[in-house]
Design a protein around this motif. Structure first.
Motif, short mmCIF file in Angstrom:
data_model
loop_
_atom_site.label_atom_id
_atom_site.label_comp_id
_atom_site.label_asym_id
_atom_site.label_seq_id
_atom_site.Cartn_x
_atom_site.Cartn_y
_atom_site.Cartn_z
N PRO A 38 -16.65 7.20 18.65
CA PRO A 38 -16.52 8.77 18.67
C PRO A 38 -16.60 9.19 19.91
O PRO A 38 -16.24 10.28 20.33
N SER A 39 -17.52 8.69 20.80
CA SER A 39 -17.68 9.34 22.35
C SER A 39 -16.39 9.22 23.22
O SER A 39 -16.13 9.91 24.16
N ALA A 40 -15.61 8.47 22.67
CA ALA A 40 -14.36 8.32 23.45
C ALA A 40 -13.07 9.44 23.41
O ALA A 40 -12.54 9.79 24.34
N ARG A 41 -13.68 10.33 22.44
CA ARG A 41 -12.39 11.41 22.04
C ARG A 41 -12.37 12.24 23.23
O ARG A 41 -11.38 12.66 23.68
N SER A 42 -13.58 12.65 23.62
CA SER A 42 -13.83 13.79 24.73
C SER A 42 -13.17 13.16 26.14
O SER A 42 -12.88 14.12 27.01
N TYR A 43 -12.92 12.12 26.27
CA TYR A 43 -12.46 11.31 27.48
C TYR A 43 -10.90 11.37 27.69
O TYR A 43 -10.51 11.11 28.44
N VAL A 44 -10.45 11.56 26.12
CA VAL A 44 -8.93 11.16 26.24
C VAL A 44 -8.27 12.35 25.75
O VAL A 44 -7.30 12.87 26.35
N LEU A 45 -8.95 13.39 24.88
CA LEU A 45 -8.41 14.66 24.43
C LEU A 45 -9.10 15.86 24.77
O LEU A 45 -10.46 15.70 25.24
N ASP A 46 -8.70 16.88 25.08
CA ASP A 46 -9.21 18.20 25.49
C ASP A 46 -9.79 18.68 24.10
O ASP A 46 -9.87 18.20 23.20
N ASP A 47 -10.31 19.89 24.33
CA ASP A 47 -11.19 20.72 23.32
C ASP A 47 -10.08 21.07 22.02
O ASP A 47 -10.81 21.09 21.05
N GLN A 48 -8.93 21.07 22.38
CA GLN A 48 -7.98 21.60 21.35
C GLN A 48 -7.35 20.36 20.70
O GLN A 48 -6.31 20.55 19.93
N GLY A 49 -7.92 19.23 21.26
CA GLY A 49 -7.20 18.05 20.65
C GLY A 49 -5.77 17.31 21.35
O GLY A 49 -5.35 16.64 20.77
#
Lengths: 89, 372
Positions: A38-49
């Motif tokens: 789950p911590s990888a998400r914000s490294y790849v996607l921005d706040d709007q996904g």
């Protein structure tokens, strides 16, 4: 299963070894990875996904152009590369 | 925690890491480096518990926040994240592009009141103010400000996008807040951020058509500070000069002479003496370098009527150092100052700026300096 390979440069922030997941679109593939990391998400996607501005995704060597919905199809034996764009400096 | 003992520790945020600089035997030197190679844009040391917070910008991988661990080192915590943009919501920035509802930079970090342990405030590009009540484990966008109809009139200043760079919590009552935006002026809340009022009368914007130059929403405040023991006093370093307020930012008076220039980014105010403030002047906006290649700090002790130009120990020949808005620091004692520059210089003064000593002139570009 879809083979997913992340840029080496992300590894010192989040360990993302090469993996195989199920998914029929780019987003489904990425979500399958984020389910385990789950911590990888914000490294790849921005706040709007959407894909971060200077990240790139290739499906079987073709750069993904739909960076917002990430709805482009991925085949069951595809390889997805998640890389950094050179434009980011 | 005492607020009167001089601080012996500086946190220096640079393009290539976080440098902890300590006073040892009368001199100052780098004692530790964290995040070497990474872009550290800002730190906060929470005076209530001593914890350090560091904002990182990983470029491709986005902005992240880290918090110090009791045993040393840092751990990543939550980053302020904008909520999902409402379906069909159309909002363009001043360039006609969709305004990103996404944290592009952390540009302000502030601790809540002494009676609010765990409360933190965070200002960002593209302008959102965030609040945490759990030491940064989670953040909520302050919707009352983000949804304020005038917020959509904020524009780019120091960056293409609006940026919230200054957060001043009233030490007498932590529900009273003041913030400043580049560009978007000075705003205040009397109710802990539930509602907001645009303040900042008396400032002027030369970059606007004349009939709009006085509009408080158009003001490019570079930095806003508030005197700890006389909180009605605020100082502003603005794109078009220096302004001072004695009524909590409702009205400002321009200071039209301050040594070599009234242009700059940073300002610091003495915690007990509201008439004492420091600035780092540059040739005004089209150049942004020290006048005549001489790096100086200016200091007023009389509310802006006169300024000392402080040079001892600062480079006075071919110095092109720019000191950004968060790169001038004053400690809680009001005695020690530090400045860090875009060309990697770091100087400390232990006597309110009369004399400076160079800690290094080979650091990476310095974005922020804070006493811990």
């Amino acid at each position: 299963m879809v083979r997913v390979v992340f840029t080496q440069n992300i590894q010192r922030h989040v360990a993302l070894p090469e993996t195989e997941v199920a998914g029929g679109t780019v987003r489904e593939v990425l979500e399958a990875v984020f389910a385990d990391s789950p911590s990888a998400r914000s490294y790849v996607l921005d706040d709007q996904g959407a894909l971060r501005k200077h990240m790139t995704v290739f499906v079987d060597g073709t750069m993904v152009r739909d960076r917002t919905t990430l709805a482009e199809p991925v085949g069951p034996a595809s390889t997805v590369h998640v890389f950094q764009a050179l434009s980011g400096g | 925690m005492s607020h009167t003992q001089p601080s012996d520790t500086l946190l220096v945020s640079t393009r290539k890491g976080l440098f902890t600089v300590k006073r040892d035997g009368g001199g100052w030197d780098v004692a530790a480096v964290d995040f070497l190679g990474d872009n550290v844009t800002l730190t906060l040391t929470d005076p209530r518990d001593g914890r350090h917070y560091a904002a990182l910008d990983h470029g491709h991988f986005g902005v992240k926040l880290h918090r110090s661990l009791a045993g040393g080192g840092f751990e990543e915590i939550a980053t302020p994240t904008y909520p999902e943009k409402p379906e069909g919501h159309e909002e363009l920035d001043m360039w006609g592009r969709p305004l990103p509802w996404s944290t592009v930079r952390v540009w302000a970090l502030a601790a809540g009141g002494a009676d609010e342990p765990g409360t933190l405030w965070c200002g960002t590009l593209p302008g959102g103010l965030f609040k945490s009540t759990d030491h940064g484990a989670s953040w909520q966008l302050v919707r009352s400000l983000w949804d304020h109809p005038l917020r959509q009139k904020w524009g780019g200043g120091g960056a293409d996008l609006p940026g919230l760079h200054s957060i001043c919590v009233d030490p007498r009552n932590a529900r009273r807040l003041a913030i400043a935006v580049s560009t978007g002026g000075v705003w205040a809340s009397e109710d802990g951020g539930d509602s907001w009022t645009l303040r900042g009368g008396g400032m002027r914007a030369e970059y606007m058509p004349p009939e709009q130059a006085d509009d408080p929403i158009a003001q490019d405040v570079h930095c806003l500070v508030r005197c700890r023991e006389a909180p009605e006093r605020m100082w502003v370093q603005h794109h078009n000069g220096i302004f001072v307020s004695s009524d909590e930012g409702t009205s400002f008076t321009e200071i039209d002479k301050a040594g070599p220039s009234t242009f700059g980014f940073a300002v610091a105010v003495h915690p007990r003496e509201p008439d004492t403030a420091w600035f780092v002047p540059e040739i005004k906006d089209e150049k942004r370098i020290p006048k005549d290649g001489r790096l100086v700090v200016t200091r007023t002790r009389d509310g802006g009527r006169s300024f000392d130009v402080l040079t001892e120990g600062l480079p006075q020949r071919h110095a092109y150092d720019v000191v950004y808005r968060h790169a001038l620091a004053l400690d809680d004692s009001g005695e020690r100052l530090a400045i860090g520059s875009t060309t990697g210089g770091l100087w400390v003064s232990e006597d309110q700026g009369d004399r400076w000593s160079c800690v290094s002139h080979t650091l990476p570009p310095v974005y922020a300096v804070r006493f811990a």
